[in-house]
Write an enzyme that holds these catalytic residues in place. Structure first.
Site, short mmCIF file in Angstrom:
data_model
loop_
_atom_site.label_atom_id
_atom_site.label_comp_id
_atom_site.label_asym_id
_atom_site.label_seq_id
_atom_site.Cartn_x
_atom_site.Cartn_y
_atom_site.Cartn_z
N SER A 1 88.57 52.58 77.25
CA SER A 1 89.03 53.94 77.52
C SER A 1 90.17 53.85 78.53
CB SER A 1 87.90 54.79 78.07
OG SER A 1 87.51 54.30 79.36
N HIS B 1 89.12 57.27 73.16
CA HIS B 1 89.71 58.60 73.24
C HIS B 1 91.05 58.66 73.99
CE1 HIS B 1 86.09 60.73 71.77
NE2 HIS B 1 85.45 59.71 72.33
N GLU C 1 90.38 61.95 65.55
CA GLU C 1 89.18 62.79 65.69
C GLU C 1 89.52 64.24 65.38
OE1 GLU C 1 85.68 64.04 68.91
OE2 GLU C 1 86.91 62.26 69.24
N GLU D 1 82.22 62.32 79.03
CA GLU D 1 82.43 60.88 79.10
C GLU D 1 83.78 60.59 79.72
OE1 GLU D 1 81.66 57.22 76.14
OE2 GLU D 1 83.31 58.51 75.48
N HIS E 1 78.33 63.03 73.60
CA HIS E 1 78.37 61.88 74.48
C HIS E 1 77.22 61.95 75.48
CE1 HIS E 1 82.93 61.55 73.66
NE2 HIS E 1 82.32 60.55 73.05
N GLY F 1 76.90 57.60 70.03
CA GLY F 1 75.78 56.88 69.44
C GLY F 1 74.59 56.70 70.38
N SER F 2 74.83 56.67 71.69
CA SER F 2 73.73 56.45 72.64
C SER F 2 72.67 57.53 72.50
CB SER F 2 74.27 56.45 74.08
OG SER F 2 75.11 55.34 74.29
N ASN G 1 80.17 54.31 68.26
CA ASN G 1 80.46 54.11 69.67
C ASN G 1 79.18 54.08 70.49
OD1 ASN G 1 83.09 54.33 68.79
ND2 ASN G 1 83.70 55.77 70.39
N ILE G 2 79.14 53.16 71.44
CA ILE G 2 78.01 53.10 72.36
C ILE G 2 78.56 52.80 73.75
CG2 ILE G 2 77.58 50.69 71.71
CD1 ILE G 2 74.62 51.20 72.44
N ASP G 3 78.21 53.64 74.70
CA ASP G 3 78.71 53.47 76.06
C ASP G 3 77.61 53.77 77.07
OD1 ASP G 3 80.40 53.09 78.23
OD2 ASP G 3 81.23 55.11 78.16
N THR G 4 77.02 54.97 76.98
CA THR G 4 76.01 55.37 77.96
C THR G 4 74.85 54.38 78.02
OG1 THR G 4 76.60 57.68 77.55
CG2 THR G 4 74.53 57.26 78.71
#
Length: 461
Positions: free
Chosen positions: A141, A189, A253, A261, A306, A348-349, A368-371
């Site tokens: 990001s 993003h 998007e 996020e 998110h 995705g989280s 997407n996975i972040d959290t």
């Protein structure tokens, strides 16, 4: 047999990117200034011995599977038993990127796209990918890229954000082939206010493409979902025309991903904005498909949020993706069951496994996975601190004795390694959820050798 490297060889740039010692760099530059014969013969590799002496080792390129950037091989070697032949270890670009994404869609699996903020988190991703015998997406990001550059670096005109993303890209390029996995290198993003960052990244890609015939990154994301759809499409079209000339992919998007996020807060978004319509997705697909050599994915909204929330607070509707595939296939006159669109799953989280699997059936190739990975990394540090708390209260003195040193406990590598192991564990679950396991056909990894440092552990090179 080795061949003479082409003009504009990448050695100086990549040496600088890897921050090799000045002795080794000097030796390479001296070698490059020497006259070259065009006759074929063994390639040379610089090695620095323990005593600091530089040795010029004769090695056949084909027999040297490691460190391609230090040899004359123009590209990574080897293919994967289960993937298209264009996909090789290392960063995947151009036609190989298209082939890998199409392969994922056809075989109904998706790749985890993990937001990374350091070399440690990058390495965790590649370690997990090799352990699961799978490809992975590593993305930055704007905030993550700035952190990689260093929060002390001035970010005027997004200078630090651009520099950090480029630095992270070079790190991935230096190591991805060593882990033996294909990596899609991506940025996350980019809202309208961040377009100067995007412009800087494209300039970096163009310079890289001019020298090496491929972009630095695999793809980038534009998130103009807060703008009117017509403006969103217009700007994406403009940028994709530029990107397609260097085989660079675009993720766009439409519709809004809820939650918060990295400084982007959509927690108060209108409920209807969280769900895209098939007609809107068709507008995007039709416009972008007209661009020659266009390679794009669509992050359509189907209730995505998110972050992680209590069960029942997030209502995903993957049927939006399925209905959109039918609608667009009909517009294109394709057979029933066709899936012309490559979709992206944001937020995705914390998602329910049933929703994830249903989305895979409808053409999702990236999630997407972040959290969850943020928590996993922190949880590794937390558990390390809880376990060794008595050893972390001072440099000297612990339950074993007042004069016992604690260096091996407070060495940053100790807790960071635990954070990496915790991240790898969480990512393994993500690979399984996305059916992205045993995709490469390499089989189990071997036991690492010559692993140094505190709390030893790692993969074999």
């Amino acid at each position: 047999a080795a061949t003479t490297p082409p003009a504009g060889s990448s050695l100086p740039t990549l040496f600088a990117g890897l921050a090799l010692g000045s002795v080794a760099v000097g030796a390479v530059q001296q070698r490059r200034r020497a006259p070259r014969s065009r006759a074929t013969g063994p390639a040379r590799r610089i090695a620095v011995a323990a005593d600091g002496q530089v040795r010029d080792l004769l090695l056949e390129d084909a027999a040297e599977p490691r460190f391609p950037i230090l040899s004359r091989r123009p590209a990574p070697e080897g293919t994967f038993p289960k993937l298209p032949s264009s996909v090789r270890p290392g960063v995947v670009t151009g036609q190989a990127l298209v082939d890998l994404l199409d392969w994922a869609k056809e075989n109904k699996f998706a790749m985890p796209a993990v937001n990374c903020v350091s070399s440690s988190s990058i390495n965790s991703c590649m370690e997990a990918a090799r352990a699961m015998d799978a490809p992975i997406m590593i993305q930055f990001s704007s905030g993550g890229a700035q952190f990689i550059a260093g929060k002390g670096l001035d970010n005027k005109e997004f200078h630090a954000c651009v520099a950090g993303a480029v630095s992270g890209a070079y790190h991935v390029r230096a190591l991805a082939e060593q882990y033996g996995v294909p990596v899609i290198l991506h940025t996350d993003h980019c809202a309208k206010s961040l377009l100067p960052w995007f412009d800087g990244l494209l300039e970096a890609n163009e310079r890289f493409f001019k020298k090496y015939g491929e972009p630095l990154f695999s793809s980038h994301m534009l998130d103009l979902s807060e703008e009117p759809l017509e403006e969103n499409i217009e700007i994406c079209t403009k940028y994709l025309e530029r990107m397609a000339k260097m085989n660079l992919g675009l993720e766009m998007e439409l519709g809004i991903t809820g939650g918060e996020e990295d400084g982007v807060n959509n927690e108060n978004a209108k409920p209807e904005d969280l769900y895209s319509k098939p007609e809107e997705i068709w507008q995007v697909y039709e416009a972008l498909s007209k661009i020659p050599n266009a390679n794009f994915t669509i992050a359509a909204a189907f209730g995505n949020v998110h972050g992680v929330y209590s069960p029942g607070n997030v209502k995903l509707d993957p049927e939006i993706l399925g209905n959109s595939q039918k609608y667009i296939a009909a517009k294109l006159g394709l057979p029933a069951g066709s899936k012309p669109v490559k979709f992206v799953f944001h937020g995705g989280s914390g998602s329910d496994i049933k929703d994830i699997r249903q989305a895979l059936e409808y053409g999702v190739i990236k999630m997407n996975i972040d959290t969850d990975t943020q928590w996993a990394y922190w949880n590794g540090v937390k558990e390390f601190e809880e376990k060794f708390r008595p050893y972390l209260q001072g440099q000297i003195g612990n339950p074993e004795g007042e004069e016992k040193p604690n260096k091996k406990y407070y060495d940053p590598r100790a807790c960071m390694r635990k954070a990496e192991e915790s991240s790898v564990k969480r990512l393994k679950q993500c690979f399984e959820d996305l059916r992205c396991t045993n995709v490469l056909g390499l089989g189990p990894i071997g036991k690492p050798e010559n692993v140094l440092g505190p709390r030893r552990g790692g993969l074999p090179a």
